[in-house]
Design a protein around this motif. Structure first.
Motif, PDB file in Angstrom:
ATOM      1  N   GLY A   1       0.805  -1.211   0.000  1.00 12.64           N
ATOM      2  CA  GLY A   1       0.000   0.000   0.000  1.00 12.64           C
ATOM      3  C   GLY A   1       0.842   1.266   0.000  1.00 12.64           C
ATOM      4  O   GLY A   1       2.056   1.240  -0.260  1.00 12.64           O
ATOM      5  N   GLU A   2       0.212   2.370   0.342  1.00 12.12           N
ATOM      6  CA  GLU A   2       0.885   3.671   0.277  1.00 12.12           C
ATOM      7  C   GLU A   2       1.839   3.869   1.450  1.00 12.12           C
ATOM      8  O   GLU A   2       1.459   3.747   2.613  1.00 12.12           O
ATOM      9  CB  GLU A   2      -0.156   4.794   0.277  1.00 12.12           C
ATOM     10  N   VAL A   3       3.078   4.187   1.143  1.00 14.44           N
ATOM     11  CA  VAL A   3       4.086   4.451   2.172  1.00 14.44           C
ATOM     12  C   VAL A   3       3.926   5.894   2.652  1.00 14.44           C
ATOM     13  O   VAL A   3       4.091   6.837   1.884  1.00 14.44           O
ATOM     14  CB  VAL A   3       5.506   4.210   1.641  1.00 14.44           C
ATOM     15  N   LEU A   4       3.596   6.044   3.927  1.00 15.22           N
ATOM     16  CA  LEU A   4       3.381   7.367   4.489  1.00 15.22           C
ATOM     17  C   LEU A   4       4.667   7.977   5.026  1.00 15.22           C
ATOM     18  O   LEU A   4       4.877   9.184   4.943  1.00 15.22           O
ATOM     19  CB  LEU A   4       2.346   7.296   5.610  1.00 15.22           C
ATOM     20  N   LEU A   5       5.499   7.119   5.607  1.00 17.84           N
ATOM     21  CA  LEU A   5       6.752   7.586   6.203  1.00 17.84           C
ATOM     22  C   LEU A   5       7.739   6.435   6.178  1.00 17.84           C
ATOM     23  O   LEU A   5       7.342   5.270   6.304  1.00 17.84           O
ATOM     24  CB  LEU A   5       6.496   8.030   7.646  1.00 17.84           C
ATOM     25  N   LYS A   6       9.020   6.751   5.984  1.00 20.03           N
ATOM     26  CA  LYS A   6       9.998   5.665   5.945  1.00 20.03           C
ATOM     27  C   LYS A   6      11.333   6.128   6.500  1.00 20.03           C
ATOM     28  O   LYS A   6      11.646   7.315   6.526  1.00 20.03           O
ATOM     29  CB  LYS A   6      10.162   5.132   4.520  1.00 20.03           C
ATOM     30  N   GLU A   7      12.105   5.164   6.923  1.00 18.56           N
ATOM     31  CA  GLU A   7      13.456   5.429   7.389  1.00 18.56           C
ATOM     32  C   GLU A   7      14.399   5.591   6.202  1.00 18.56           C
ATOM     33  O   GLU A   7      14.122   5.085   5.114  1.00 18.56           O
ATOM     34  CB  GLU A   7      13.935   4.265   8.260  1.00 18.56           C
ATOM     35  N   PRO A   8      15.508   6.313   6.393  1.00 18.45           N
ATOM     36  CA  PRO A   8      15.881   7.008   7.629  1.00 18.45           C
ATOM     37  C   PRO A   8      15.134   8.330   7.767  1.00 18.45           C
ATOM     38  O   PRO A   8      14.806   8.971   6.768  1.00 18.45           O
ATOM     39  CB  PRO A   8      17.382   7.232   7.449  1.00 18.45           C
ATOM     40  N   LEU A   9      14.876   8.732   9.003  1.00 23.25           N
ATOM     41  CA  LEU A   9      14.201  10.000   9.243  1.00 23.25           C
ATOM     42  C   LEU A   9      15.223  11.129   9.170  1.00 23.25           C
ATOM     43  O   LEU A   9      15.576  11.764  10.157  1.00 23.25           O
ATOM     44  CB  LEU A   9      13.515   9.989  10.610  1.00 23.25           C
ATOM     45  N   THR A  10      15.679  11.350   7.963  1.00 21.87           N
ATOM     46  CA  THR A  10      16.651  12.403   7.706  1.00 21.87           C
ATOM     47  C   THR A  10      16.189  13.236   6.518  1.00 21.87           C
ATOM     48  O   THR A  10      15.499  12.742   5.622  1.00 21.87           O
ATOM     49  CB  THR A  10      18.039  11.815   7.410  1.00 21.87           C
ATOM     50  N   LYS A  11      16.576  14.480   6.515  1.00 21.89           N
ATOM     51  CA  LYS A  11      16.210  15.363   5.422  1.00 21.89           C
ATOM     52  C   LYS A  11      16.749  14.824   4.106  1.00 21.89           C
ATOM     53  O   LYS A  11      17.911  14.442   4.006  1.00 21.89           O
ATOM     54  CB  LYS A  11      16.764  16.767   5.683  1.00 21.89           C
ATOM     55  N   GLY A  12      15.875  14.754   3.122  1.00 23.54           N
ATOM     56  CA  GLY A  12      16.275  14.284   1.799  1.00 23.54           C
ATOM     57  C   GLY A  12      15.832  12.871   1.477  1.00 23.54           C
ATOM     58  O   GLY A  12      15.885  12.459   0.315  1.00 23.54           O
ATOM     59  N   THR A  13      15.385  12.098   2.468  1.00 24.32           N
ATOM     60  CA  THR A  13      14.858  10.757   2.191  1.00 24.32           C
ATOM     61  C   THR A  13      13.660  10.891   1.262  1.00 24.32           C
ATOM     62  O   THR A  13      12.710  11.617   1.549  1.00 24.32           O
ATOM     63  CB  THR A  13      14.455  10.049   3.494  1.00 24.32           C
ATOM     64  N   THR A  14      13.677  10.180   0.144  1.00 23.84           N
ATOM     65  CA  THR A  14      12.677  10.355  -0.904  1.00 23.84           C
ATOM     66  C   THR A  14      12.189   9.001  -1.414  1.00 23.84           C
ATOM     67  O   THR A  14      12.963   8.050  -1.505  1.00 23.84           O
ATOM     68  CB  THR A  14      13.259  11.156  -2.082  1.00 23.84           C
ATOM     69  N   TRP A  15      10.907   8.926  -1.715  1.00 26.25           N
ATOM     70  CA  TRP A  15      10.360   7.720  -2.345  1.00 26.25           C
ATOM     71  C   TRP A  15       9.227   8.122  -3.295  1.00 26.25           C
ATOM     72  O   TRP A  15       8.677   9.214  -3.215  1.00 26.25           O
ATOM     73  CB  TRP A  15       9.872   6.710  -1.310  1.00 26.25           C
ATOM     74  N   THR A  16       8.903   7.235  -4.218  1.00 25.11           N
ATOM     75  CA  THR A  16       7.890   7.502  -5.230  1.00 25.11           C
ATOM     76  C   THR A  16       6.661   6.647  -4.970  1.00 25.11           C
ATOM     77  O   THR A  16       6.764   5.435  -4.741  1.00 25.11           O
ATOM     78  CB  THR A  16       8.424   7.207  -6.638  1.00 25.11           C
ATOM     79  N   LEU A  17       5.483   7.272  -5.014  1.00 19.38           N
ATOM     80  CA  LEU A  17       4.222   6.580  -4.779  1.00 19.38           C
ATOM     81  C   LEU A  17       3.746   5.902  -6.059  1.00 19.38           C
ATOM     82  O   LEU A  17       4.259   6.156  -7.156  1.00 19.38           O
ATOM     83  CB  LEU A  17       3.176   7.561  -4.274  1.00 19.38           C
ATOM     84  N   ALA A  18       2.737   5.048  -5.918  1.00 19.18           N
ATOM     85  CA  ALA A  18       2.237   4.285  -7.062  1.00 19.18           C
ATOM     86  C   ALA A  18       1.689   5.182  -8.155  1.00 19.18           C
ATOM     87  O   ALA A  18       1.709   4.807  -9.343  1.00 19.18           O
ATOM     88  CB  ALA A  18       1.161   3.301  -6.595  1.00 19.18           C
ATOM     89  N   ASP A  19       1.187   6.367  -7.794  1.00 16.45           N
ATOM     90  CA  ASP A  19       0.650   7.291  -8.801  1.00 16.45           C
ATOM     91  C   ASP A  19       1.718   8.262  -9.311  1.00 16.45           C
ATOM     92  O   ASP A  19       1.401   9.268  -9.934  1.00 16.45           O
ATOM     93  CB  ASP A  19      -0.536   8.069  -8.235  1.00 16.45           C
ATOM     94  N   ASN A  20       2.994   7.939  -9.011  1.00 16.19           N
ATOM     95  CA  ASN A  20       4.158   8.700  -9.491  1.00 16.19           C
ATOM     96  C   ASN A  20       4.374  10.030  -8.768  1.00 16.19           C
ATOM     97  O   ASN A  20       5.257  10.802  -9.168  1.00 16.19           O
ATOM     98  CB  ASN A  20       4.079   8.946 -11.006  1.00 16.19           C
ATOM     99  N   ARG A  21       3.621  10.298  -7.726  1.00 15.67           N
ATOM    100  CA  ARG A  21       3.956  11.465  -6.913  1.00 15.67           C
ATOM    101  C   ARG A  21       5.227  11.175  -6.129  1.00 15.67           C
ATOM    102  O   ARG A  21       5.497  10.035  -5.760  1.00 15.67           O
ATOM    103  CB  ARG A  21       2.815  11.799  -5.948  1.00 15.67           C
ATOM    104  N   LYS A  22       5.992  12.225  -5.865  1.00 12.09           N
ATOM    105  CA  LYS A  22       7.250  12.078  -5.133  1.00 12.09           C
ATOM    106  C   LYS A  22       7.050  12.580  -3.708  1.00 12.09           C
ATOM    107  O   LYS A  22       6.551  13.679  -3.471  1.00 12.09           O
ATOM    108  CB  LYS A  22       8.362  12.869  -5.822  1.00 12.09           C
ATOM    109  N   ARG A  23       7.468  11.752  -2.743  1.00 12.87           N
ATOM    110  CA  ARG A  23       7.326  12.109  -1.332  1.00 12.87           C
ATOM    111  C   ARG A  23       8.716  12.219  -0.713  1.00 12.87           C
ATOM    112  O   ARG A  23       9.537  11.302  -0.858  1.00 12.87           O
ATOM    113  CB  ARG A  23       6.471  11.066  -0.616  1.00 12.87           C
ATOM    114  N   THR A  24       8.972  13.320  -0.002  1.00  5.76           N
ATOM    115  CA  THR A  24      10.304  13.603   0.517  1.00  5.76           C
ATOM    116  C   THR A  24      10.230  14.144   1.936  1.00  5.76           C
ATOM    117  O   THR A  24       9.353  14.956   2.256  1.00  5.76           O
ATOM    118  CB  THR A  24      11.021  14.654  -0.364  1.00  5.76           C
ATOM    119  N   ILE A  25      11.140  13.693   2.793  1.00  5.79           N
ATOM    120  CA  ILE A  25      11.303  14.315   4.102  1.00  5.79           C
ATOM    121  C   ILE A  25      12.097  15.591   3.886  1.00  5.79           C
ATOM    122  O   ILE A  25      13.266  15.553   3.512  1.00  5.79           O
ATOM    123  CB  ILE A  25      12.029  13.381   5.081  1.00  5.79           C
TER     124      ILE A  25
END
Length: 355
Positions: A129-153
């Protein structure tokens, strides 16, 4: 219309992002005054964002859209997962968030869910499912959602003031083609603010305004009871109160044993509901102990009214038209009423007097 649909979808999503916090063993009260909450040790930070406060109503105030204000209750919590109920005044949605391999994943988002049932281990869960938050909890951690939106700390130590308190927060930014969403999470509290920004300057915000402790979920339920005097089934309104991790079948069992005003009980004092759930075939399945029949002590007509009252009450609560009512796993059989395997009781309002 496209912009409105995007906004409605966003506001519905807000509740899903609630990683609500504050176990009594870590922090009993949300931070207040001018002192931000103390950050936990680095190695413990991540788990704190799936913490929760039981029996608490989380109230979010919104601006920019009628659905930006909503409430959250914690239905169930089982260590590495939590089931949240979001009510925005128009609908209720249930979500299951799971801590898995250094990620907090929304594995279920089910709309129009007005009944209460433990879905934390449902076969409907989607491990991807959708990743809401992920490690590491550091500035710049980035992942891409299934709908191609980019999520970044985008920040890990920002100061944020809300009506519920002042916090040190982790800032998470989600970017799409025509919008940006910024979420702010505080340890042991969870999501404290969300800001939606459209490309045309349109903005919607939802902010945690207060946490009402010792506040169970209360549901108004229409119940049915037989009246021996007029031979009719009468409706009444019940207020069912659910604390976090309360079992729905036990709440109904307790209510069914109560003497309604001018009406009889639905089940005897020693009767137990062994199981109660909404099946994937769209029917409710309820199984009673065998003393449902032996403690009923009713003639054929009154027994039929009792059974119809149980069926109507559960059918209305779950929003279905058929109920599979069994005794110790076997079709209902009493001498007056004999059900066959695979045969269902139907919700029927023909003999009902509405209150």
């Amino acid at each position: 219309m496209k912009k409105y649909s995007i906004i409605i979808g966003l506001i519905t999503l807000l509740g899903a992002l609630l990683l609500l916090g504050g176990c009594g063993t870590t922090q009993e009260n949300p931070p207040t005054g001018n002192n931000p909450v103390e950050q936990p040790a680095q190695e413990d930070k991540f788990a704190y964002y799936l913490a929760y406060q039981e029996n608490t109503r989380y109230v979010y105030e919104g601006q920019g859209n009628e659905y930006a204000s909503y409430d959250i209750y914690v239905d169930y919590s089982t260590g590495d997962r939590v089931q949240l109920r979001t009510n925005n005044g128009g609908t209720e949605m249930v979500r299951v968030l799971v801590l898995d391999a250094g990620q907090i994943v929304q594995q279920l988002a089910q709309g129009e869910t007005y009944y209460r049932e433990d879905l934390t281990k449902s076969p409907k869960l989607n491990k991807n499912g959708e990743v809401l938050l992920k490690e590491p909890l550091t500035k710049g951690t980035t992942w891409t959602l299934a709908d191609n939106r980019k999520r970044t700390i985008t920040n890990v130590d920002a100061a944020l003031s809300t009506p519920s308190g002042n916090y040190k927060v982790v800032e998470v930014t989600t970017e799409g083609n025509d919008s940006k969403v910024i979420d702010y999470y505080a340890p042991n509290v969870g999501l404290v603010k969300t800001v939606f920004k459209g490309t045309d300057g349109f903005e919607v915000t939802s902010t945690l305004s207060k946490l009402e402790k010792n506040t169970p979920l209360v549901q108004n339920v229409r119940a049915y009871y037989p009246n021996i005097d007029d031979g009719k089934i009468h409706t009444t309104s019940l207020q069912l109160s659910f604390k976090t991790n309360d079992i729905t079948k036990q709440v109904f069992e307790g209510e069914f044993k109560k003497q309604a005003a001018n009406h009889g009980k639905l089940i005897g004092e020693n009767v137990k509901i062994k199981s109660l759930y909404l099946n994937q075939d769209g029917r409710v399945y309820v199984d009673f102990t065998k003393n449902l029949v032996t403690e009923m002590n009713a003639g054929a007509g009154y027994e039929g009214m009792i059974l119809q009252s149980i069926v109507n009450t559960l059918g209305d609560y779950y929003g279905v038209s058929e109920v599979n009512l069994t005794i110790e796993g076997e079709p209902y059989a009493s001498g007056h009423v004999e059900m066959k395997k695979g045969e269902f009781f139907k919700v029927n309002k023909n003999n009902v007097v509405e209150k």
